[in-house]
Design a protein around this motif. Structure first.
Motif, short mmCIF file in Angstrom:
data_model
loop_
_atom_site.label_atom_id
_atom_site.label_comp_id
_atom_site.label_asym_id
_atom_site.label_seq_id
_atom_site.Cartn_x
_atom_site.Cartn_y
_atom_site.Cartn_z
N LEU A 177 -1.97 5.03 -21.47
CA LEU A 177 -2.03 4.04 -20.39
C LEU A 177 -2.71 4.62 -19.16
CD1 LEU A 177 1.47 2.34 -20.72
CD2 LEU A 177 -0.77 1.42 -21.38
N SER A 178 -2.45 5.90 -18.86
CA SER A 178 -3.05 6.48 -17.66
C SER A 178 -4.56 6.67 -17.88
CB SER A 178 -2.37 7.79 -17.26
OG SER A 178 -2.60 8.76 -18.23
N ALA A 179 -4.98 6.96 -19.12
CA ALA A 179 -6.42 7.07 -19.40
C ALA A 179 -7.11 5.73 -19.11
CB ALA A 179 -6.65 7.47 -20.85
N LEU A 180 -6.45 4.67 -19.57
CA LEU A 180 -6.97 3.32 -19.35
C LEU A 180 -7.06 3.03 -17.85
CD1 LEU A 180 -7.66 1.24 -21.45
CD2 LEU A 180 -5.40 0.27 -21.21
N PHE A 181 -5.98 3.37 -17.15
CA PHE A 181 -5.89 3.14 -15.72
C PHE A 181 -6.98 3.90 -14.97
CE2 PHE A 181 -4.16 4.83 -11.69
CZ PHE A 181 -3.96 3.64 -10.99
N PHE A 182 -7.10 5.21 -15.24
CA PHE A 182 -8.09 6.02 -14.53
C PHE A 182 -9.52 5.56 -14.84
CE2 PHE A 182 -4.64 9.33 -14.39
CZ PHE A 182 -4.52 9.31 -13.01
N ALA A 183 -9.78 5.21 -16.10
CA ALA A 183 -11.13 4.76 -16.46
C ALA A 183 -11.49 3.49 -15.70
CB ALA A 183 -11.21 4.53 -17.97
N LYS A 184 -10.53 2.58 -15.60
CA LYS A 184 -10.78 1.30 -14.92
C LYS A 184 -10.97 1.49 -13.41
CE LYS A 184 -10.76 -1.63 -18.26
NZ LYS A 184 -12.02 -2.29 -18.59
N ILE A 185 -10.17 2.39 -12.82
CA ILE A 185 -10.29 2.64 -11.38
C ILE A 185 -11.61 3.36 -11.07
CG2 ILE A 185 -9.32 3.93 -9.41
CD1 ILE A 185 -7.55 1.67 -10.06
#
Lengths: 191, 177
Positions: A177-185
């Motif tokens: 989830l954090s990978a997804l979050f960081f990629a999107k940000i």
């Protein structure tokens, strides 16, 4: 990437000089370039086998069926592949193969997905948002059962190695989830 | 539980392959011809990723051999002591994103040093099982399609790795301490 490349090599040589390990460092450097070629050649067989199987699924229409099933959640993460059916199914296959711990099968699916994403890329040398997101969630290594680690633990005589499954699953989900979050940000800042 | 998992992982591949082949038969797809066609691409992809793999593997191997990890280890030791993280696991945290085979080697070291039922072993096992070799994955996936500008992909991957490490320390302290 240019900076990381230069930074890692220069800093490594500096540290090696400080630690009086220049000889070891040079040796490891040359060995690594040799090993890179060995790994690539080692991939040919497994990759060929899975690419063959995937192609059958593609030609028989199985992949289209799969992409219909998972289209909705996938488009939330990768909004620009709405009309790229092949990318949808390959990404789905890659994530499920990883989740099941079949990393040998996951890699060819992932590479196929990258090719599909590349086909709608305007500049073939620069990664798109979807490519970066896809890579980030792959480096997070989401898997339901860490089979290799459990095998090592039980081979060394741990009483019940399955006790690590639940904590590992929680941690890998957080990482995913954090990978997804960081990629999107981050995609907002890297144009 | 282990038995069930072993059976599952043994059966899952044959089931997928047989299902794909039967579906092809049903749809009258020339399975053999298509398979050979697809398998031929394996060689092309493997050759294409060689330069990317050389670049990344040389970087990470140099970094590990240089002793930079030990220098970082000294810097963060007080922080680790404060959070009750076993010192033996520092190296595996720093190695995990760089090299898969080295990580398994370090895991074996930790088992040898601290015993297979120790807290350090459990933490190291969770770290190994919950993450991937970020640099290797990046070079293979982007290399296979010739992407040279990674943009934010590596940074996002590394930030996720760090989040995963913090989560591993936290979750393991709840489960195993």
């Amino acid at each position: 990437m240019n900076y990381i490349f230069i930074f890692l090599i220069v800093v490594s040589f500096l540290c090696a000089a400080i630690n009086h390990r220049l000889d070891v460092a040079i040796d490891e450097m040359l060995k690594a370039s040799q090993k890179a070629v060995e790994i690539s050649f080692g991939l040919i067989g497994i990759m060929g086998f899975w690419l063959g199987i995937v192609k059958i699924a593609q030609k028989s229409g199985l992949m289209d069926l799969l992409s219909k099933l998972i289209q909705k959640p996938l488009l939330l993460i990768f909004p620009d592949i709405k009309y790229n059916k092949e990318a949808q199914s390959n990404i789905a296959l890659n994530i499920s193969a990883n989740a099941l711990g079949l990393s040998n099968a996951a890699t060819p699916f992932g590479i196929k997905a990258m090719e599909n994403l590349q086909s709608q890329n305007k500049d073939s040398e620069v990664a798109t948002n979807s490519m970066c997101t896809f890579l980030a969630i792959n480096t997070a290594g989401f898997q339901i059962v860490p089979a290799v680690v459990i095998a090592i633990l039980s081979a060394n005589g741990m009483e019940n190695p399955t006790q690590i499954i639940l904590p590992t699953l929680i941690v890998t989900s957080i990482a995913f989830l954090s990978a997804l979050f960081f990629a999107k940000i981050l995609e907002r800042f890297y144009r | 539980m282990i038995k069930f998992l072993n059976t599952l992982s043994l059966w899952i591949l044959p089931i997928i392959i047989v299902f794909i082949l039967l579906h092809a038969l049903y749809k009258k797809t020339p399975a053999y011809e298509v398979f050979v066609d697809g398998a031929g691409e394996g060689f092309k992809i493997a050759i294409k990723i060689i330069p990317y793999l050389i670049a990344i593997m040389v970087c990470t191997a140099l970094f590990r051999a240089s002793g930079a990890i030990e220098i970082i280890e000294n810097f963060i030791k007080p922080l680790f002591d404060y959070f009750k993280i076993p010192t033996e696991t520092t190296i595996i945290m720093l190695t995990r994103s760089l090299s898969g085979s080295a990580t398994l080697g370090v895991l074996a070291d930790i088992i040898n040093q601290t015993g297979v039922n120790s807290y350090a072993t459990k933490l190291a096992a969770v770290i190994t099982g919950s993450s991937e070799t970020t640099f290797y994955v990046a070079s293979v996936y982007f290399g296979s399609v010739g992407i040279k500008k990674f943009r934010h992909a590596l940074l996002a991957g590394i930030l996720a790795d760090i989040t995963g490490l913090i989560a591993a320390v936290w979750i393991c302290s709840i489960f195993f301490l």
